[in-house]
Enzyme design. Structure first.
Site, PDB file in Angstrom:
ATOM      1  N   SER A   1      38.822  46.198  32.031  1.00  0.00           N
ATOM      2  CA  SER A   1      39.014  44.761  31.758  1.00  0.00           C
ATOM      3  C   SER A   1      37.699  44.238  31.203  1.00  0.00           C
ATOM      4  O   SER A   1      36.732  44.997  31.078  1.00  0.00           O
ATOM      5  CB  SER A   1      39.354  44.010  33.050  1.00  0.00           C
ATOM      6  N   ARG A   2      37.643  42.952  30.930  1.00  0.00           N
ATOM      7  CA  ARG A   2      36.385  42.437  30.370  1.00  0.00           C
ATOM      8  C   ARG A   2      35.235  42.530  31.384  1.00  0.00           C
ATOM      9  O   ARG A   2      34.086  42.462  31.005  1.00  0.00           O
ATOM     10  CB  ARG A   2      36.560  41.010  29.876  1.00  0.00           C
TER      11      ARG A   2
ATOM     12  N   LEU B   1      43.742  42.584  35.443  1.00  0.00           N
ATOM     13  CA  LEU B   1      44.616  43.018  36.539  1.00  0.00           C
ATOM     14  C   LEU B   1      45.668  41.973  36.884  1.00  0.00           C
ATOM     15  O   LEU B   1      46.847  42.299  37.076  1.00  0.00           O
ATOM     16  CB  LEU B   1      43.763  43.315  37.776  1.00  0.00           C
TER      17      LEU B   1
ATOM     18  N   ASN C   1      43.147  37.151  43.206  1.00  0.00           N
ATOM     19  CA  ASN C   1      42.642  38.125  42.245  1.00  0.00           C
ATOM     20  C   ASN C   1      41.527  37.566  41.349  1.00  0.00           C
ATOM     21  O   ASN C   1      40.715  38.332  40.832  1.00  0.00           O
ATOM     22  CB  ASN C   1      43.845  38.605  41.397  1.00  0.00           C
TER      23      ASN C   1
ATOM     24  N   SER D   1      36.200  45.443  46.114  1.00  0.00           N
ATOM     25  CA  SER D   1      35.634  46.278  45.057  1.00  0.00           C
ATOM     26  C   SER D   1      34.854  47.442  45.658  1.00  0.00           C
ATOM     27  O   SER D   1      34.273  47.321  46.747  1.00  0.00           O
ATOM     28  CB  SER D   1      34.693  45.427  44.205  1.00  0.00           C
TER      29      SER D   1
ATOM     30  N   VAL E   1      40.107  28.269  41.543  1.00  0.00           N
ATOM     31  CA  VAL E   1      40.558  28.705  42.874  1.00  0.00           C
ATOM     32  C   VAL E   1      39.891  27.910  44.001  1.00  0.00           C
ATOM     33  O   VAL E   1      40.386  27.889  45.127  1.00  0.00           O
ATOM     34  CB  VAL E   1      40.352  30.220  43.116  1.00  0.00           C
TER      35      VAL E   1
ATOM     36  N   ALA F   1      30.077  39.483  48.551  1.00  0.00           N
ATOM     37  CA  ALA F   1      31.293  38.642  48.520  1.00  0.00           C
ATOM     38  C   ALA F   1      32.541  39.512  48.709  1.00  0.00           C
ATOM     39  O   ALA F   1      33.467  39.150  49.444  1.00  0.00           O
ATOM     40  CB  ALA F   1      31.368  37.880  47.192  1.00  0.00           C
ATOM     41  N   LYS F   2      32.543  40.678  48.057  1.00  0.00           N
ATOM     42  CA  LYS F   2      33.730  41.542  48.134  1.00  0.00           C
ATOM     43  C   LYS F   2      33.916  42.127  49.533  1.00  0.00           C
ATOM     44  O   LYS F   2      35.041  42.376  49.967  1.00  0.00           O
ATOM     45  CB  LYS F   2      33.644  42.644  47.075  1.00  0.00           C
TER      46      LYS F   2
ATOM     47  N   TYR G   1      27.831  40.009  44.307  1.00  0.00           N
ATOM     48  CA  TYR G   1      29.238  40.411  44.162  1.00  0.00           C
ATOM     49  C   TYR G   1      29.666  41.350  45.296  1.00  0.00           C
ATOM     50  O   TYR G   1      30.736  41.184  45.889  1.00  0.00           O
ATOM     51  CB  TYR G   1      29.386  41.086  42.796  1.00  0.00           C
TER      52      TYR G   1
ATOM     53  N   ASP H   1      45.143  30.448  36.057  1.00  0.00           N
ATOM     54  CA  ASP H   1      43.917  30.915  35.398  1.00  0.00           C
ATOM     55  C   ASP H   1      43.195  29.725  34.789  1.00  0.00           C
ATOM     56  O   ASP H   1      43.776  28.930  34.067  1.00  0.00           O
ATOM     57  CB  ASP H   1      44.197  31.972  34.312  1.00  0.00           C
TER      58      ASP H   1
HETATM   59  P1  NAD Z   1      39.259  39.672  34.224  1.00  0.00           P
HETATM   60  O1  NAD Z   1      38.006  38.964  33.850  1.00  0.00           O
HETATM   61  O2  NAD Z   1      39.977  40.435  33.182  1.00  0.00           O
HETATM   62  O3  NAD Z   1      40.285  38.654  34.883  1.00  0.00           O
HETATM   63  C1  NAD Z   1      39.891  37.717  35.836  1.00  0.00           C
HETATM   64  C2  NAD Z   1      40.572  36.400  35.522  1.00  0.00           C
HETATM   65  O4  NAD Z   1      40.205  35.457  36.556  1.00  0.00           O
HETATM   66  C3  NAD Z   1      40.121  35.781  34.190  1.00  0.00           C
HETATM   67  O5  NAD Z   1      41.243  35.549  33.361  1.00  0.00           O
HETATM   68  C4  NAD Z   1      39.424  34.505  34.590  1.00  0.00           C
HETATM   69  O6  NAD Z   1      39.620  33.426  33.671  1.00  0.00           O
HETATM   70  C5  NAD Z   1      40.037  34.197  35.941  1.00  0.00           C
HETATM   71  N1  NAD Z   1      39.144  33.380  36.773  1.00  0.00           N
HETATM   72  C6  NAD Z   1      37.830  33.579  36.974  1.00  0.00           C
HETATM   73  N2  NAD Z   1      37.338  32.638  37.790  1.00  0.00           N
HETATM   74  C7  NAD Z   1      38.368  31.820  38.119  1.00  0.00           C
HETATM   75  C8  NAD Z   1      38.485  30.686  38.946  1.00  0.00           C
HETATM   76  N3  NAD Z   1      37.421  30.179  39.576  1.00  0.00           N
HETATM   77  N4  NAD Z   1      39.690  30.103  39.094  1.00  0.00           N
HETATM   78  C9  NAD Z   1      40.772  30.608  38.440  1.00  0.00           C
HETATM   79  N5  NAD Z   1      40.712  31.670  37.622  1.00  0.00           N
HETATM   80  C10 NAD Z   1      39.522  32.286  37.464  1.00  0.00           C
HETATM   81  O7  NAD Z   1      38.857  40.623  35.452  1.00  0.00           O
HETATM   82  P2  NAD Z   1      39.644  41.806  36.216  1.00  0.00           P
HETATM   83  O8  NAD Z   1      38.861  43.042  36.018  1.00  0.00           O
HETATM   84  O9  NAD Z   1      41.085  41.778  35.926  1.00  0.00           O
HETATM   85  O10 NAD Z   1      39.358  41.366  37.729  1.00  0.00           O
HETATM   86  C11 NAD Z   1      40.343  40.877  38.612  1.00  0.00           C
HETATM   87  C12 NAD Z   1      39.810  40.998  40.036  1.00  0.00           C
HETATM   88  O11 NAD Z   1      39.589  42.367  40.358  1.00  0.00           O
HETATM   89  C13 NAD Z   1      38.461  40.314  40.258  1.00  0.00           C
HETATM   90  O12 NAD Z   1      38.442  39.723  41.548  1.00  0.00           O
HETATM   91  C14 NAD Z   1      37.472  41.444  40.206  1.00  0.00           C
HETATM   92  O13 NAD Z   1      36.288  41.157  40.913  1.00  0.00           O
HETATM   93  C15 NAD Z   1      38.289  42.542  40.859  1.00  0.00           C
HETATM   94  N6  NAD Z   1      37.845  43.897  40.556  1.00  0.00           N
HETATM   95  C16 NAD Z   1      37.985  44.409  39.317  1.00  0.00           C
HETATM   96  C17 NAD Z   1      37.565  45.706  39.084  1.00  0.00           C
HETATM   97  C18 NAD Z   1      37.748  46.353  37.751  1.00  0.00           C
HETATM   98  O14 NAD Z   1      37.449  47.566  37.657  1.00  0.00           O
HETATM   99  N7  NAD Z   1      38.212  45.645  36.729  1.00  0.00           N
HETATM  100  C19 NAD Z   1      36.989  46.475  40.110  1.00  0.00           C
HETATM  101  C20 NAD Z   1      36.871  45.916  41.373  1.00  0.00           C
HETATM  102  C21 NAD Z   1      37.309  44.631  41.586  1.00  0.00           C
END
Ligand code: NAD
Length: 307
Positions: free
Chosen positions: A198-199, A21, A99, A151, A76, A167-168, A164, A40
């Site tokens: 995403s992963r 995202l 994010n 989330s 972060v 936290a959310k 999780y 990142d």
């Molecule tokens: P993702 O794993 O593709 O991307 C997350 C990125 O954050 C990664 O590149 C990772 O290296 C980076 N990261 C992790 N910990 C970090 C830190 N401590 N400091 C700096 N960078 C850090 O995941 P995503 O699905 O794109 O998720 C993005 C956000 O959206 C997250 O907060 C996730 O919880 C939230 N989210 C995602 C979904 C979904 O469906 N994908 C749903 C609800 C919430």
């Protein structure tokens, strides 16, 4: 259609912008004229390791398309360093998208204290630290846009995600209060609740559905919330698949369990009235704690009317 939304002159910090995202947000912001700090750490899905290439790749992609971006590789939890990168490189910060995120899914019975702490640290403390570093700049310039990422696991609960989901939900509480504290300084805070491929979700959702859940379909919602023409503040916006909707708490009308203020109530009165307490017919949303407290005054009022 409205004029094309632009972000020329605006500096955006996006945490976790190397993938998923965050990357989709970064590419869209940059294509609309923003200068973007790509934070990142480049770690694994569970918060292990680090790799500078993850942020660098997105910066290169933006630069190759004629945009402006700079990488930052800090955790972060050191949000002040991330914001400092924006100040050192571009001299300002206008928008912060919190994010970055990881998962450590375990059933509650098997969850260790470190599974809990790691998740709360990255999502809650990391968002707090980065936002607190940006806050004085936003206050001084009387302008700032903040996004927190929650989330559906938090809003609705999800098996195996006690760390999780808690936290959310904490981020929603944080956003609620920052929306109030920031409003008079032109700082608007909103929450995005995405569902994207995403992963983090690749082994959770079926492949066909996963391919439809494009992060690029959520990015325009985040961009609008961060645009200077958008006056939304304190909202929770759910989005996926090119759909978006607002989400908020509602409360039942409830019922008063005693007839005068000298009377106490007993558990049997609660049992007898349970149906009315939880009856969601005419349930209402309250805009503020003041509105909720105001309703409590009505309870006292109802006793004086019965004297
Ligand atoms: P993702 O794993 O593709 O991307 C997350 C990125 O954050 C990664 O590149 C990772 O290296 C980076 N990261 C992790 N910990 C970090 C830190 N401590 N400091 C700096 N960078 C850090 O995941 P995503 O699905 O794109 O998720 C993005 C956000 O959206 C997250 O907060 C996730 O919880 C939230 N989210 C995602 C979904 C979904 O469906 N994908 C749903 C609800 C919430």
């Amino acid at each position: 259609m409205a004029n094309k939304l632009r972000f020329d002159g605006k500096v955006v910090v996006i945490t976790g912008a190397g993938a998923g995202l965050g990357k989709a947000y970064a590419l869209l912001f940059a294509s609309r004229g923003a200068k973007v700090v790509i934070n990142d750490l480049g770690g694994g899905r569970h918060g292990d390791g680090s790799n500078t290439k993850v942020a660098d790749t997105v910066v290169s992609e933006i630069k190759q398309s004629g945009g402006e971006a700079v990488a930052n590789y800090d955790n972060v939890l050191e949000g002040e360093k991330i914001v400092q990168t924006a100040i050192n490189t571009y001299g300002r910060i206008d928008i912060l998208v919190n994010n970055a995120g990881i998962l450590r899914d375990k059933t509650f019975a098997r969850m260790s204290e470190s599974d809990w702490d790691v998740i709360h640290n990255v999502h809650v403390k990391g968002s707090m630290k980065t936002t607190q570093a940006a806050w004085p700049y936003f206050r001084k310039q009387k302008y700032g846009k903040i996004i927190f990422t929650s989330s559906n696991s938090g809003l609705y609960g999800n098996f195996g995600q006690a760390n999780y989901s808690s936290a959310k939900m904490a981020l929603i509480g944080l956003a609620n209060t920052l929306a109030i504290e920031g409003q008079s300084s032109g700082i608007y805070t909103n929450v995005i609740v995405p569902t994207a491929g995403s992963r983090l979700t690749e082994d959770i959702v079926p492949p066909d559905f996963f391919n439809e859940l494009k992060p690029e379909l959520i990015a325009p919602i985040v961009l609008w919330l961060c645009h200077e023409d958008c006056s939304e503040n304190g909202s929770i916006i759910e989005s996926a698949l090119g759909w978006a909707g607002k989400c908020h708490l509602i409360r039942s009308n409830g019922c008063i369990l005693r007839s005068n203020k000298n009377e106490l109530i007993n558990p049997e009165a609660v049992q007898d009235n349970w149906g009315k307490i939880i009856d969601m017919t005419n349930a209402k949303h309250y805009e503020s704690i003041v509105d909720v407290s105001g309703e409590l005054m009505n309870v006292i009022e109802s006793f004086s009317n019965k004297k």
